[in-house]
Motif scaffolding. Structure first.
Motif, PDB file in Angstrom:
ATOM      1  N   VAL A  11       0.820  -1.219   0.000  1.00 58.93           N
ATOM      2  CA  VAL A  11       0.000   0.000   0.000  1.00 58.93           C
ATOM      3  C   VAL A  11       0.850   1.264   0.000  1.00 58.93           C
ATOM      4  CG1 VAL A  11      -1.813   1.244   1.279  1.00 58.93           C
ATOM      5  CG2 VAL A  11      -1.856  -1.250   1.164  1.00 58.93           C
ATOM      6  N   ASN A  12       2.054   1.174   0.512  1.00 62.33           N
ATOM      7  CA  ASN A  12       2.898   2.360   0.659  1.00 62.33           C
ATOM      8  C   ASN A  12       3.073   3.106  -0.667  1.00 62.33           C
ATOM      9  OD1 ASN A  12       4.471   4.231   1.934  1.00 62.33           O
ATOM     10  ND2 ASN A  12       6.324   2.971   1.966  1.00 62.33           N
ATOM     11  N   GLY A  13       2.886   4.417  -0.622  1.00 59.38           N
ATOM     12  CA  GLY A  13       3.047   5.248  -1.814  1.00 59.38           C
ATOM     13  C   GLY A  13       1.760   5.494  -2.575  1.00 59.38           C
ATOM     14  N   LYS A  14       0.700   4.774  -2.229  1.00 62.00           N
ATOM     15  CA  LYS A  14      -0.580   4.958  -2.909  1.00 62.00           C
ATOM     16  C   LYS A  14      -1.254   6.244  -2.430  1.00 62.00           C
ATOM     17  CE  LYS A  14      -0.512   0.900  -5.014  1.00 62.00           C
ATOM     18  NZ  LYS A  14      -0.435   0.734  -6.484  1.00 62.00           N
ATOM     19  N   LYS A  15      -2.011   6.867  -3.331  1.00 62.68           N
ATOM     20  CA  LYS A  15      -2.757   8.071  -3.011  1.00 62.68           C
ATOM     21  C   LYS A  15      -4.238   7.735  -2.829  1.00 62.68           C
ATOM     22  CE  LYS A  15       0.910  10.593  -3.411  1.00 62.68           C
ATOM     23  NZ  LYS A  15       1.556  11.153  -2.194  1.00 62.68           N
ATOM     24  N   ALA A  16      -4.961   8.614  -2.132  1.00 58.41           N
ATOM     25  CA  ALA A  16      -6.396   8.409  -1.937  1.00 58.41           C
ATOM     26  C   ALA A  16      -7.071   8.230  -3.292  1.00 58.41           C
ATOM     27  CB  ALA A  16      -6.993   9.592  -1.185  1.00 58.41           C
ATOM     28  N   PHE A  24       4.031   5.939   4.398  1.00 47.84           N
ATOM     29  CA  PHE A  24       4.496   5.392   5.667  1.00 47.84           C
ATOM     30  C   PHE A  24       5.977   5.698   5.883  1.00 47.84           C
ATOM     31  CE2 PHE A  24       1.330   2.092   4.111  1.00 47.84           C
ATOM     32  CZ  PHE A  24       0.248   2.756   4.682  1.00 47.84           C
ATOM     33  N   THR A  25       6.295   6.077   7.115  1.00 45.59           N
ATOM     34  CA  THR A  25       7.676   6.431   7.438  1.00 45.59           C
ATOM     35  C   THR A  25       8.436   5.261   8.056  1.00 45.59           C
ATOM     36  OG1 THR A  25       6.951   7.274   9.600  1.00 45.59           O
ATOM     37  CG2 THR A  25       7.087   8.858   7.784  1.00 45.59           C
ATOM     38  N   SER A  26       7.727   4.249   8.519  1.00 45.97           N
ATOM     39  CA  SER A  26       8.419   3.120   9.143  1.00 45.97           C
ATOM     40  C   SER A  26       7.565   1.873   9.052  1.00 45.97           C
ATOM     41  CB  SER A  26       8.732   3.412  10.626  1.00 45.97           C
ATOM     42  OG  SER A  26       7.564   3.250  11.424  1.00 45.97           O
ATOM     43  N   VAL A  27       8.192   0.738   9.382  1.00 39.39           N
ATOM     44  CA  VAL A  27       7.469  -0.539   9.370  1.00 39.39           C
ATOM     45  C   VAL A  27       6.460  -0.602  10.503  1.00 39.39           C
ATOM     46  CG1 VAL A  27       9.329  -1.836   8.294  1.00 39.39           C
ATOM     47  CG2 VAL A  27       9.295  -1.612  10.781  1.00 39.39           C
ATOM     48  N   GLU A  28       6.473   0.360  11.411  1.00 39.09           N
ATOM     49  CA  GLU A  28       5.556   0.352  12.550  1.00 39.09           C
ATOM     50  C   GLU A  28       4.325   1.219  12.324  1.00 39.09           C
ATOM     51  OE1 GLU A  28       7.807   1.371  16.043  1.00 39.09           O
ATOM     52  OE2 GLU A  28       8.284  -0.724  16.405  1.00 39.09           O
ATOM     53  N   ASP A  29       4.182   1.806  11.141  1.00 35.14           N
ATOM     54  CA  ASP A  29       3.072   2.717  10.900  1.00 35.14           C
ATOM     55  C   ASP A  29       1.798   1.951  10.574  1.00 35.14           C
ATOM     56  OD1 ASP A  29       1.558   4.924  10.571  1.00 35.14           O
ATOM     57  OD2 ASP A  29       2.623   5.731   8.841  1.00 35.14           O
TER      58      ASP A  29
END
Length: 377
Positions: free
Chosen positions: A180-185, A212-217
């Protein structure tokens, strides 16, 4: 009052049992690791002085006819396979440093290899008995900050089992974050799911930008996919609607998934290390031996055997990867010295190498204690 005391004492003893099992899981992985060194050393003709399970004073010791010592020691948080002449020069041709570099390299890598194979066995048993690991959108949210039109075909429903994301198997939360990272609304993400026992493919619309900035987001992930989550006043995640579940697959698919899952676990170690070095994760995200045992005990406390197998495999993969890192005192560092000697045709100063490994060992112990203590305070 006496009844309350007895109840509390029973709970304490019960949890102590979970901790003991967790310690034994850790000790089993360490023993498997050291056995890898031992068996390859025997096969290649290395001189072995002692094979020990645990650290500290000896509780049991037996000397074989060839002079090898087998011992069980007091502290069940480690172990070792002591080779003849490992950190010093010896005239005996069987001494560790007198063996060819490629032979030492095999022996050094064998420990991590055994950890990985042991973990892979645990995963195969887990996947074969309970199904391959997947994630469930246990509880979805009605929040829709972008005002996207939602239907059953472009959003999750509660209890949907998420099997794949963008064509890749989903085993752990970081798999979803990567997809999902990098996807826009408004962007679509393709998922294969199981809904009410029926396999389906969804093109889920992302509800909020996924940066997302980290694997914990996990909070950001839930917000993007419309999954419920809760935070405290500081914004820290306190609960979320993602849960671990399982999906039945064919025999060969299950075996393939076991390999994939083990690689994903290894990949999370490198991801965390990268984010630590880049500052995206803080030291507070780490834990030492005590933290590992605590986490394992809490998993075992659930009483689910698949959880036991899962945590055993997780520890095994982590030990395999960590031990191959080029950090002084670890197998990866010793292997690096062997490679350098192989290339140069002669070894580096043995005393200097010994000092480097000794300092590294002390530093690792102190760091492990520090990260455990900072979690307490």
């Amino acid at each position: 009052m006496e009844f309350l005391f007895l109840a509390s004492f029973a709970q304490i003893m019960q949890y102590a049992g979970y901790v003991l099992i967790a310690v034994l899981v850790l000790l089993a992985n360490i023993t498997v690791h050291e056995f890898g060194h031992y068996i390859t050393g025997k096969m290649l003709g290395f001189g072995i002085e002692e094979f020990a399970i645990g650290f500290g004073p000896k509780l049991f010791s037996r000397t074989k006819k060839n002079g090898e010592v087998f011992s069980i020691r007091l502290l069940p948080l480690g172990g070792f396979c002591a080779f003849l002449g490992e950190d010093k020069d010896e005239s005996d041709p069987k001494a560790f440093n007198n063996r060819k570099p490629w032979q030492r390299l095999i022996v050094l890598v064998a420990g991590a290899t055994m950890n990985y194979l042991f973990a892979l066995l645990m995963i195969c048993i887990m996947f074969g008995g309970y199904g391959t690991t997947a994630l469930m959108a246990y509880e979805v949210s009605e929040e829709n900050p972008s005002g996207i039109t939602l239907t059953e075909e472009n959003s999750f429903l509660s209890r949907d089992k998420i099997v794949t994301a963008e064509g890749k198997n989903v085993f752990i939360v970081t798999d979803l974050i990567s997809a999902v990272n990098g996807k826009k609304a408004g962007d679509e993400v393709r998922f294969d799911i199981v809904r009410s026992g029926e396999k389906r493919t969804l093109n889920v619309l992302v509800r909020a930008d996924a940066d997302f900035t980290s694997v914990e987001d996990i909070a950001g992930l839930c917000r993007s996919l419309g999954i419920k989550y809760e935070t405290d006043e500081s914004g820290a995640l306190t609960a979320h609607g993602l849960a671990t579940t399982s999906v039945r697959r064919g025999f060969f698919t299950t075996i393939g998934c076991a390999f994939q899952y083990s690689m994903r676990l290894a990949g999370t170690v490198f991801t965390v290390l990268h984010q630590l070095l880049t500052g995206k994760l803080g030291i507070s995200s780490l834990g030492g031996t005590i933290t590992t045992i605590s986490v394992a005990a809490n998993v075992i406390k659930t009483g689910k055997f698949w959880g036991f197998l899962n945590i055993a495999s997780f520890i095994g993969v982590n030990l395999a990867v960590f031990n191959l890192l080029p950090i002084p005192a670890l197998d990866g560092s010793r292997a690096l010295f062997a490679v350098i000697e192989w290339i140069r045709g002669k070894p580096l100063n043995r005393k200097v190498e010994g000092i480097i490994h000794t300092v590294g060992f002390i530093a690792i112990l102190l760091f492990a204690v520090f990260v455990d203590l900072q979690r307490c305070f």
